[in-house]
Design a protein around this motif. Structure first.
Motif, PDB file in Angstrom:
ATOM      1  N   GLU A 148       0.858  -1.179   0.000  1.00 17.11           N
ATOM      2  CA  GLU A 148       0.000   0.000   0.000  1.00 17.11           C
ATOM      3  C   GLU A 148       0.897   1.232   0.000  1.00 17.11           C
ATOM      4  O   GLU A 148       1.929   1.248   0.679  1.00 17.11           O
ATOM      5  N   ARG A 149       0.502   2.250  -0.728  1.00 19.58           N
ATOM      6  CA  ARG A 149       1.251   3.508  -0.756  1.00 19.58           C
ATOM      7  C   ARG A 149       0.335   4.624  -0.271  1.00 19.58           C
ATOM      8  O   ARG A 149      -0.782   4.783  -0.759  1.00 19.58           O
ATOM      9  N   ARG A 150       0.825   5.391   0.708  1.00 21.49           N
ATOM     10  CA  ARG A 150       0.033   6.490   1.262  1.00 21.49           C
ATOM     11  C   ARG A 150       0.827   7.788   1.186  1.00 21.49           C
ATOM     12  O   ARG A 150       1.980   7.834   1.617  1.00 21.49           O
ATOM     13  N   GLY A 151       0.204   8.809   0.657  1.00 21.01           N
ATOM     14  CA  GLY A 151       0.811  10.129   0.655  1.00 21.01           C
ATOM     15  C   GLY A 151       1.791  10.340  -0.485  1.00 21.01           C
ATOM     16  O   GLY A 151       2.015   9.470  -1.330  1.00 21.01           O
ATOM     17  N   ASP A 152       2.365  11.548  -0.477  1.00 20.14           N
ATOM     18  CA  ASP A 152       3.348  11.935  -1.479  1.00 20.14           C
ATOM     19  C   ASP A 152       4.649  12.314  -0.778  1.00 20.14           C
ATOM     20  O   ASP A 152       4.706  12.443   0.438  1.00 20.14           O
ATOM     21  N   ALA A 198       4.510   6.811   2.366  1.00 20.21           N
ATOM     22  CA  ALA A 198       4.707   5.558   3.098  1.00 20.21           C
ATOM     23  C   ALA A 198       4.359   4.372   2.201  1.00 20.21           C
ATOM     24  O   ALA A 198       3.255   4.291   1.662  1.00 20.21           O
ATOM     25  N   VAL A 199       5.309   3.471   2.044  1.00 20.23           N
ATOM     26  CA  VAL A 199       5.121   2.253   1.258  1.00 20.23           C
ATOM     27  C   VAL A 199       5.087   1.096   2.251  1.00 20.23           C
ATOM     28  O   VAL A 199       6.078   0.836   2.939  1.00 20.23           O
ATOM     29  N   PRO A 252      14.500   5.306  -2.060  1.00 24.62           N
ATOM     30  CA  PRO A 252      13.685   5.329  -0.852  1.00 24.62           C
ATOM     31  C   PRO A 252      14.521   5.242   0.426  1.00 24.62           C
ATOM     32  O   PRO A 252      15.721   4.964   0.396  1.00 24.62           O
ATOM     33  N   ILE A 253      13.861   5.476   1.527  1.00 23.78           N
ATOM     34  CA  ILE A 253      14.399   5.239   2.864  1.00 23.78           C
ATOM     35  C   ILE A 253      13.773   3.946   3.371  1.00 23.78           C
ATOM     36  O   ILE A 253      12.561   3.741   3.233  1.00 23.78           O
ATOM     37  N   LEU A 254      14.577   3.074   3.948  1.00 27.16           N
ATOM     38  CA  LEU A 254      14.071   1.840   4.544  1.00 27.16           C
ATOM     39  C   LEU A 254      13.950   2.019   6.052  1.00 27.16           C
ATOM     40  O   LEU A 254      14.876   2.504   6.702  1.00 27.16           O
ATOM     41  N   LEU A 255      12.804   1.627   6.614  1.00 31.76           N
ATOM     42  CA  LEU A 255      12.605   1.638   8.058  1.00 31.76           C
ATOM     43  C   LEU A 255      12.044   0.282   8.461  1.00 31.76           C
ATOM     44  O   LEU A 255      10.920  -0.067   8.103  1.00 31.76           O
TER      45      LEU A 255
END
Length: 265
Positions: free
Chosen positions: A15-19, A48-49, A90-93
Motif C-alpha cells: 500500500e502507498r500512502r501520501g506523497d 509511506a510504502v 527510498p528510505i528503509l525503516l
C-alpha cells in the motif's frame, strides 16, 4: 493495493500512502503490515510504502532445513523489488526481522538511508543456546498454536514477565493475525537463531540503529553490534521503550528518524 514481482516471480502486495520521499516500512515476523498504523501519521511528508511480507520459506520445499542465509536472502530480495518499484531512492525503516532484512537489502539496493529498530540478530553467546523455534514447533506439533505464539511474546516482547498475559493479548490489536502466522514465526526464529552477523555490513547509505531500554537485553546488545558493523551509522537508545518501540512510542521514534534524516552525512 499495488503489486510488484521479485526476480523469482513472487508477487509482493503493498500500500502507498501520501506523497513525498518514499519511506518503505518493513514489519517484523509477529505482525501484519497493520503494525505501522500508529507510525504512519508521524511521517506525513513522506510517501509511506507498506508491504505485506511474503511468508518465510513458504516457497521452499523444506523450510526447516533451509539455511538462514537462504531465508534472509529471499526476504531481502523482496525489499529490493520494492526499491525498484518506487520512484527515486527510498528510505528503509524496519522493525525486528524487518530491520535485519532492511540492512541486508541495503548492501546492494539503491537507497537514500536505512533505519532499523532492534534488528533480529542474536549475540553469539546467546545464539548458541537459543531454542525458541524448537519450543514453538513442539507446541505446533501438539496443535496448540496460541501457546506457541505466547512463547514468543513472553521471551521477546515481555522478557521481564507480565502479570496477566491473556488479558494483555486480548487487548493487542494484531493478536488474531499473529496466531495465524505461527508457522512463519517459527521459520523466522529458526533463521534468526542460525544467522551470524558479519564483522562488516557493506552498506554505503547512512544508517540509524534504534533500541529501547525495556526490551530484551540481548536485542539491545545486538543493536549495538549491528551499529558497530555499519560503516556510516548512528545509534539511539530510548529510555523506557520496549521491543515494540515503533508502535509503542511512534512520536518518539519518528522524531529520532526525522532528526537523523535531517542531519545525516
Amino acid at each position: 493495493m499495488q503489486t510488484t514481482t521479485t526476480d523469482d516471480g513472487t508477487s509482493i502486495e503493498y500500500e502507498r500512502r501520501g506523497d513525498g520521499r518514499p519511506l518503505i516500512l518493513l514489519h517484523g515476523g509477529m505482525a501484519p503490515r497493520q503494525y505501522w498504523e500508529p507510525v504512519v501519521p508521524h511521517f506525513e511528508e513522506y510517501a509511506a510504502v507498506i508491504p505485506q511480507r511474503p511468508g518465510f520459506g513458504t516457497c521452499l520445499d523444506d523450510p526447516a532445513e533451509t539455511s538462514a542465509a537462504d531465508i534472509v536472502d529471499r526476504e531481502a530480495e523482496y525489499v529490493r523489488a520494492l526499491v525498484d518499484a518506487v520512484e527515486g531512492q527510498p528510505i528503509l525503516l524496519g522493525h525486528s526481522f524487518g530491520a535485519l532484512t532492511a540492512f541486508e537489502a541495503a548492501t546492494d539496493a539503491p537507497i537514500e538511508a536505512v533505519v532499523g529498530y532492534e534488528p533480529a540478530v542474536l549475540p553469539e553467546d546467546y545464539r548458541g543456546q537459543a531454542d525458541l523455534a524448537d519450543r514453538m514447533q513442539a507446541l505446533l506439533d501438539e496443535g496448540d498454536r496460541r501457546e506457541a505464539i505466547k512463547r514468543y511474546v513472553e521471551q521477546v516482547l515481555h522478557p521481564d514477565g507480565i502479570d496477566d498475559l491473556d488479558a494483555w493479548l486480548a487487548e493487542w490489536p494484531v493478536w488474531p493475525e499473529c496466531v495465524d502466522l505461527a508457522e512463519e514465526v517459527v521459520r523466522m526464529n529458526r533463521a534468526v537463531e542460525r544467522y551470524r552477523l558479519p564483522d562488516r555490513l557493506d552498506v554505503e547509505a547512512s544508517a540509524l540503529v534504534l533500541t529501547g531500554t525495556d526490551g530484551p537485553a540481548f536485542l539491545r546488545e545486538s543493536a549495538r553490534a549491528v551499529h558497530e558493523a555499519l560503516p556510516h551509522s548512528r545509534f539511539v537508545e530510548f529510555d523506557g521503550v520496549s521491543h515494540s518501540g515503533p508502535a509503542e512510542a511512534p512520536a518518539t521514534v519518528a522524531a529520532a528518524v526525522e532528526s537523523f534524516l535531517a542531519t545525516r552525512r
